[in-house]
Design a protein around this motif. Structure first.
Motif, PDB file in Angstrom:
ATOM      1  N   PHE A 261      -3.239  -6.912  -2.905  1.00 16.01           N
ATOM      2  CA  PHE A 261      -3.107  -5.562  -2.371  1.00 16.01           C
ATOM      3  C   PHE A 261      -1.695  -5.029  -2.608  1.00 16.01           C
ATOM      4  CE2 PHE A 261      -2.274  -2.473   1.009  1.00 16.01           C
ATOM      5  CZ  PHE A 261      -3.347  -1.620   0.841  1.00 16.01           C
ATOM      6  N   MET A 262      -0.686  -5.879  -2.433  1.00 12.93           N
ATOM      7  CA  MET A 262       0.685  -5.457  -2.693  1.00 12.93           C
ATOM      8  C   MET A 262       0.906  -5.165  -4.170  1.00 12.93           C
ATOM      9  SD  MET A 262       1.961  -5.241   0.219  1.00 12.93           S
ATOM     10  CE  MET A 262       3.608  -4.797  -0.354  1.00 12.93           C
ATOM     11  N   SER A 263       0.181  -5.886  -5.042  1.00 15.41           N
ATOM     12  CA  SER A 263       0.308  -5.598  -6.480  1.00 15.41           C
ATOM     13  C   SER A 263      -0.264  -4.220  -6.801  1.00 15.41           C
ATOM     14  CB  SER A 263      -0.419  -6.668  -7.298  1.00 15.41           C
ATOM     15  OG  SER A 263      -1.825  -6.527  -7.212  1.00 15.41           O
ATOM     16  N   MET A 264      -1.291  -3.787  -6.051  1.00 13.78           N
ATOM     17  CA  MET A 264      -1.836  -2.444  -6.252  1.00 13.78           C
ATOM     18  C   MET A 264      -0.854  -1.380  -5.768  1.00 13.78           C
ATOM     19  SD  MET A 264      -5.907  -2.740  -5.436  1.00 13.78           S
ATOM     20  CE  MET A 264      -5.673  -3.484  -3.820  1.00 13.78           C
TER      21      MET A 264
ATOM     22  N   ILE B 144      -7.329 -19.534   4.512  1.00 13.88           N
ATOM     23  CA  ILE B 144      -5.948 -19.048   4.571  1.00 13.88           C
ATOM     24  C   ILE B 144      -5.436 -18.716   3.168  1.00 13.88           C
ATOM     25  CG2 ILE B 144      -3.570 -19.704   5.139  1.00 13.88           C
ATOM     26  CD1 ILE B 144      -4.701 -21.357   7.443  1.00 13.88           C
ATOM     27  N   SER B 145      -5.776 -19.547   2.193  1.00 15.26           N
ATOM     28  CA  SER B 145      -5.355 -19.297   0.811  1.00 15.26           C
ATOM     29  C   SER B 145      -5.929 -17.985   0.301  1.00 15.26           C
ATOM     30  CB  SER B 145      -5.805 -20.455  -0.089  1.00 15.26           C
ATOM     31  OG  SER B 145      -5.253 -21.683   0.334  1.00 15.26           O
ATOM     32  N   ILE B 146      -7.195 -17.705   0.650  1.00 10.80           N
ATOM     33  CA  ILE B 146      -7.814 -16.460   0.216  1.00 10.80           C
ATOM     34  C   ILE B 146      -7.126 -15.263   0.859  1.00 10.80           C
ATOM     35  CG2 ILE B 146      -9.937 -15.092   0.341  1.00 10.80           C
ATOM     36  CD1 ILE B 146     -11.496 -17.658  -0.011  1.00 10.80           C
ATOM     37  N   LEU B 147      -6.778 -15.373   2.147  1.00 14.15           N
ATOM     38  CA  LEU B 147      -6.064 -14.283   2.813  1.00 14.15           C
ATOM     39  C   LEU B 147      -4.715 -14.021   2.149  1.00 14.15           C
ATOM     40  CD1 LEU B 147      -6.729 -14.974   6.617  1.00 14.15           C
ATOM     41  CD2 LEU B 147      -7.838 -13.299   5.128  1.00 14.15           C
TER      42      LEU B 147
ATOM     43  N   VAL C 161      -3.884 -14.626  -1.000  1.00 15.43           N
ATOM     44  CA  VAL C 161      -4.050 -14.011  -2.317  1.00 15.43           C
ATOM     45  C   VAL C 161      -4.527 -12.573  -2.195  1.00 15.43           C
ATOM     46  CG1 VAL C 161      -6.457 -14.667  -2.762  1.00 15.43           C
ATOM     47  CG2 VAL C 161      -4.874 -14.479  -4.652  1.00 15.43           C
ATOM     48  N   LEU C 162      -5.355 -12.253  -1.188  1.00 17.17           N
ATOM     49  CA  LEU C 162      -5.800 -10.872  -1.007  1.00 17.17           C
ATOM     50  C   LEU C 162      -4.626  -9.971  -0.629  1.00 17.17           C
ATOM     51  CD1 LEU C 162      -9.226 -11.234   0.858  1.00 17.17           C
ATOM     52  CD2 LEU C 162      -8.791 -10.881  -1.575  1.00 17.17           C
ATOM     53  N   PHE C 163      -3.763 -10.464   0.239  1.00 13.79           N
ATOM     54  CA  PHE C 163      -2.582  -9.677   0.602  1.00 13.79           C
ATOM     55  C   PHE C 163      -1.684  -9.466  -0.617  1.00 13.79           C
ATOM     56  CE2 PHE C 163       1.897  -9.571   1.932  1.00 13.79           C
ATOM     57  CZ  PHE C 163       1.890  -8.428   2.714  1.00 13.79           C
ATOM     58  N   SER C 164      -1.508 -10.511  -1.414  1.00 13.63           N
ATOM     59  CA  SER C 164      -0.658 -10.402  -2.605  1.00 13.63           C
ATOM     60  C   SER C 164      -1.247  -9.422  -3.613  1.00 13.63           C
ATOM     61  CB  SER C 164      -0.480 -11.784  -3.247  1.00 13.63           C
ATOM     62  OG  SER C 164       0.106 -12.696  -2.337  1.00 13.63           O
TER      63      SER C 164
END
Length: 288
Positions: free
Chosen positions: A124-127, A114-117, A119-122
């Motif tokens: 992607f939003m930073s991109m 869940i933590s990895i999901l 951070v991946l979403f965050s």
């Protein structure tokens, strides 16, 4: 002594890039391959050196592991600690069921996932934010700084989560405890630190991959993407025009090496500044 060769070859690779006038040079993958081999050889050499020094200084362990101080035994209904006989030493030791530890490990894996999901979403939003800053304000470099700050913040938060989960799993021996912590930290930090870089290097530059992943239109493509069928009617996605018919359209990947270089530089500078601040400035401030 081992650092001389990669430093010298790195300097040569930089000079070749300057002469060619582009960072997208054949020396980049060649140097990357060399560093992969060099790092493996260096680690094996260091293991041998560590074993030699341990033997020389009399620090070799006898192979018998003692329970770590933080290990807690399971208590029975009367409140007494459960014990078991060590098959090697024959001594009574505190006992904790493996089945209970396995359940806790599965729960920890779920929390890590869940933590990895998150951070991946965050990331992607930073991109997406970086694309906005580039297109609207012309300060795409700020996106790299934001990404570097996010990496440091997530590492600090997850570091405490990983420590707590590993302690909660209640491993009996120090080696098992350290291994469990290393696995959690490696998986998370790999996703946290390298997701954006891998996306930029392998996905963002390819309109075909982005289209297959359903990401077309969410994050802008690097540089000037070439559009054309090789008939001389090429143009770019930089406002300079567009082919008149579908027969003229053939997407060719743009190079993201410049954006990747900028991203790496921003992330490393943020890590360097924060690391030196936490190591040198914060302790002096606390003293005063």
């Amino acid at each position: 002594r081992w650092l001389v060769l990669p430093a010298a070859l790195g300097a040569v690779a930089g000079i070749i890039q300057l002469i060619q006038g582009t960072r997208d040079s054949w020396v980049v993958p060649a140097y990357g391959l060399f560093m992969a081999v060099w790092s493996t050889l260096f680690l094996e050499y260091w293991k041998r050196e560590e074993a030699r020094k341990g033997l020389e200084w009399g620090l070799q362990k006898d192979g018998i592991q003692n329970p770590r101080p933080g290990f807690r035994a399971l208590r029975d209904v009367s409140g007494h600690e459960m014990t078991e006989v060590n098959t090697v030493t024959g001594a009574l030791e505190r006992h904790y069921p493996r089945s209970l530890r396995a359940v806790k490990t599965l729960v920890s894996c779920g929390i890590v996932f869940i933590s990895i999901l998150v951070v991946l979403f965050s990331m992607f939003m930073s991109m997406v934010l970086k694309g906005f800053l580039t297109d609207q304000l012309g300060i795409g470099w700020a996106g790299g700084i934001v990404n570097g700050l996010m990496i440091q913040i997530f590492n600090q938060i997850y570091g405490r989560i990983a420590d707590g989960l590993t302690e909660w799993e209640n491993h009996k021996y120090e080696k098992d405890h350290d291994d469990a912590l290393i696995y959690k930290t490696f998986v998370f930090q790999f996703a946290n630190a390298y997701f954006v870089m891998y996306y930029t290097a392998f996905v963002k530059a390819s309109p075909l991959i982005k289209d297959q992943l359903g990401l077309e239109g969410t994050v802008h493509t690097c540089g000037a993407l070439v559009v054309g069928n090789g008939s001389g009617n090429e143009t770019g996605l930089d406002g300079s025009g567009w082919p008149e018919s579908d027969s003229d359209v053939a997407l060719q990947p743009a190079s993201c090496i410049d954006e990747l270089t900028s991203l790496l530089a921003s992330v490393f500078m943020v890590q360097l500044i924060i690391g030196n601040t936490m190591e040198h400035v914060v302790p002096k401030v606390k003293q005063h």
